[in-house]
Scaffold this active site. Structure first.
Site, PDB file in Angstrom:
ATOM      1  N   SER A   1     -44.890  -0.942 -12.823  1.00 41.09           N
ATOM      2  CA  SER A   1     -45.444  -1.864 -13.814  1.00 41.09           C
ATOM      3  C   SER A   1     -45.236  -1.219 -15.166  1.00 41.09           C
ATOM      4  CB  SER A   1     -46.947  -2.080 -13.589  1.00 41.09           C
ATOM      5  OG  SER A   1     -47.557  -2.725 -14.685  1.00 41.09           O
TER       6      SER A   1
ATOM      7  N   TYR B   1     -55.824   0.602 -12.016  1.00 38.04           N
ATOM      8  CA  TYR B   1     -54.455   0.114 -11.955  1.00 38.04           C
ATOM      9  C   TYR B   1     -53.545   0.989 -12.815  1.00 38.04           C
ATOM     10  CZ  TYR B   1     -50.616  -3.315 -12.099  1.00 38.04           C
ATOM     11  OH  TYR B   1     -49.394  -3.948 -11.991  1.00 38.04           O
TER      12      TYR B   1
END
Length: 263
Positions: A141, A154
């Site tokens: 990501s 995250y």
């Protein structure tokens, strides 16, 4: 790497980016696409569409990943490309501190975003090293290079995923092993479905999974380590490296703008 004629495994392949990757690999002429997902029904639907094979796999379970790899190798002789793509998102939660998420969320993200990549490499490396070739595509990501406002678990685990991908490339690059880290910002998947306009990750627009798959094909062909479907990420990363304090200030401004439920 050209995907044509290759045996490819995609975890999280039943929907979103994983589904788009499976479909694109099939369109590119892959010999066989292995669709792995916690949701067997979803995996079977995608596998049927791409003339592939479906596996029900919980990527938090190392034995399950190894069993799948062994099965695929037994059937097709080898794995050319392993796409470790499964992921989850949660958010910090009330009171929206960096420590708000419970330990169970941190542990789940650690296992899915980091250890699943380790498990895949551990299972595939012996065969790849023996053949002197192999490719790992790890979906990370942009949060792994930058950060994700409002989701410390995250962001932290995605940074760790970048670290492992780097280690894999450094340690085994001379052995013929290629590694790529896929780092998009917002993508129109179930993961961001409940976040209006993609939240802070959507400031540069929300890509379709198919657009991400296009970037992957291009990145694999060029054998680039970083695959950035949102090209702006390269500029943000450069700005972060050039002046960390200024970059942190900019991220705080972004949080104040629309990433802090308490404001």
């Amino acid at each position: 790497m050209q995907v044509q004629g290759r045996v490819v495994v995609v975890t999280g392949g039943g929907n979103g980016i994983g589904k788009a990757l499976c479909e694109r690999f099939h369109a590119e002429g892959a010999e066989k696409v292995i669709v792995a997902d916690l949701d067997l029904v979803g995996a079977e639907a995608v596998a049927a569409a791409v003339e592939g094979e479906a596996f029900a796999v919980n990527v938090r379970d190392e034995d399950a990943i190894k069993a799948m790899v062994d099965d695929v190798v037994a059937r097709y002789g080898h794995i050319d490309l392993f796409c470790s793509n499964a992921g989850i998102i949660a958010g910090d939660g009330d009171p929206w501190w960096a420590t708000s998420a419970p330990n169970s969320t941190w542990q789940a993200m650690w296992e899915i975003h980091v250890m699943a990549h380790v498990y895949a490499a551990r299972a595939c490396l012996p065969g790849m090293l023996e053949r002197g070739e192999g490719f790992f595509l790890n979906t990370v990501s942009a949060a792994g290079l930058l950060n994700q406002v409002g989701d410390a678990a995250y962001s932290t685990t995605k940074h760790a995923a970048i670290g492992f991908a780097e280690a894999l490339a450094i340690t085994h690059g001379d052995d013929g092993i290629k590694v790529a880290a896929l780092c998009p910002q917002a993508v129109a998947t179930q993961m961001i479905g409940s976040v209006e306009e993609g939240g802070t990750a959507g400031v540069d627009g929300i890509l379709t999974p198919e657009q991400v798959a296009d970037a992957v094909i291009e990145g694999l062909a060029a054998e680039r380590f970083l695959i950035l479907p949102h090209p702006q990420v390269a500029d943000y990363r450069a700005a972060k490296a050039a002046d960390y304090d200024r970059w942190l200030g900019g991220m705080r401004k972004l949080r104040r703008r629309f990433g802090n439920p308490n404001l």
